[in-house]
Design an enzyme around this catalytic site. Sequence first.
Site, mmCIF file in Angstrom:
data_model
loop_
_atom_site.group_PDB
_atom_site.id
_atom_site.type_symbol
_atom_site.label_atom_id
_atom_site.label_comp_id
_atom_site.label_asym_id
_atom_site.label_seq_id
_atom_site.Cartn_x
_atom_site.Cartn_y
_atom_site.Cartn_z
ATOM 1 N N HIS A 59 -3.658 11.914 4.238
ATOM 2 C CA HIS A 59 -2.803 11.603 5.389
ATOM 3 C C HIS A 59 -1.429 11.173 4.884
ATOM 4 O O HIS A 59 -1.301 10.514 3.855
ATOM 5 C CB HIS A 59 -3.433 10.585 6.340
ATOM 6 N N GLU A 69 -2.947 8.353 10.483
ATOM 7 C CA GLU A 69 -4.275 7.820 10.150
ATOM 8 C C GLU A 69 -4.319 6.310 10.312
ATOM 9 O O GLU A 69 -5.298 5.746 10.787
ATOM 10 C CB GLU A 69 -4.629 8.196 8.702
ATOM 11 N N GLU A 70 -3.227 5.658 9.891
ATOM 12 C CA GLU A 70 -3.228 4.194 9.812
ATOM 13 C C GLU A 70 -3.269 3.511 11.174
ATOM 14 O O GLU A 70 -3.465 2.313 11.257
ATOM 15 C CB GLU A 70 -1.979 3.712 9.022
ATOM 16 N N ASP A 117 -1.776 4.783 -0.718
ATOM 17 C CA ASP A 117 -2.529 5.028 0.517
ATOM 18 C C ASP A 117 -1.566 5.672 1.513
ATOM 19 O O ASP A 117 -0.764 4.979 2.111
ATOM 20 C CB ASP A 117 -3.079 3.695 1.041
ATOM 21 N N HIS A 168 -2.435 -1.560 1.025
ATOM 22 C CA HIS A 168 -1.615 -2.085 2.125
ATOM 23 C C HIS A 168 -0.730 -3.251 1.662
ATOM 24 O O HIS A 168 -0.661 -4.302 2.295
ATOM 25 C CB HIS A 168 -2.479 -2.509 3.329
ATOM 26 N N ASP A 177 -8.949 10.111 0.540
ATOM 27 C CA ASP A 177 -8.245 8.847 0.791
ATOM 28 C C ASP A 177 -8.598 7.851 -0.301
ATOM 29 O O ASP A 177 -9.585 8.020 -1.015
ATOM 30 C CB ASP A 177 -8.629 8.293 2.172
HETATM 31 ZN ZN LIG Z 1 -4.611 2.699 4.730
#
Ligand SMILES: [Zn+2]
Length: 358
Positions: A65, A212-213, A180, A323, A235
């Site tokens: 993503h 996606e997030e 990510d 993150h 991922d």
């Molecule tokens: Zn993530």
Amino acid sequence: MDHSVKLLKELTDVNGIAGYEMQVKSLMRDYIEPVSDSIVEDKLGGIFGKRNARNGQHSIMISGHMDEVGFIVTKIDKDGYIFFNTVGGWWNQVMLSQKVTITTDDGKEIRGIIGSKPPHVLSAEERKQPIDIKQMFIDIGVNSKEEAEKAGVELGNMVTPYSEFEVLANDKYLTAKAFDNRYGCALAIDVLNQLKDDQIDIDLYSGATVQEEVGLRGAKVAANTVKPDLAIAVDVGIAYDTPGMSGQTSDSKLGGGPLVIMMDATSIAHQGFRQHIKEVANKHHIDVQWDTTPGGGTDAGSIHVANEGIPTITIGVPLRYMHSNVSVLNVDDYNHSVKLVTEIVRSLNDDVYNQMMW
Ligand SMILES: [Zn+2]
């Protein structure tokens, strides 16, 4: 610079939160087009390079993503301080005093800092409490709202973490923002690179979704557009190899090889596909870390319930400090996950597909 390191650097250097993936998509297109038979896009921004099967009725979608976690500008106060909403999951303790980039509508990048109070002025009580994200602000180094606006800042601008891509002391370890999931974008590109001179027996769609997030949104439209018979969501997963993490639920560690996720909060790996992947990994002597993630999920959560159901699994690499501005991955894990996914594609044909179904 090694090919993999260079690709990961290029992809993490560009900025794109959910809904704002334009720069990432444009870079992906540049890489995918020369090694694909055609390009398939959905209308929210997802992009895939398609390779046609020599023989075979089935198809597989491999998707990273493109979006990263970040913020959007919601208010500029009279002194030029900028307030924001989070986009994707953030923990307030990793945010203060970090650098960010505000991207204006003209594409200008403005450096900002999430401001913090010096410890000298904090009461004993304040020191114990993490500060509420709603109280945080971005300082871009101006005196007034007018000056901020003159610099190009507007409500709705994208804000992304800023940190420099660096190779760490052991040169297998890399740090950057947005591994990510630019990791997954890089893998989707590299699988097409690896297969560019191969004849394959399954239609391959390799690329990346959007959003996606914020709840696996782009994966829904990508799955509905591509309509694959099989899917791999690519991922990052959680590394449990840092102090305070080890021993909890999993032993996955950097350098231990690709992760294959058996279950997370939004999906359970397709059992026929999982067993096939085990055989492929054994055959090619690829060490795999079989993992489960009790909280959170990947695009597999949306993909496997699309259309009439799509047998799906998540493959990835362990990542430290997910993150935040400074995630860390191991480039050997990256290369081995590219190898694993490439060999999975090479192994697939109509007979193998039918054997996996139950
Ligand atoms: Zn993530």
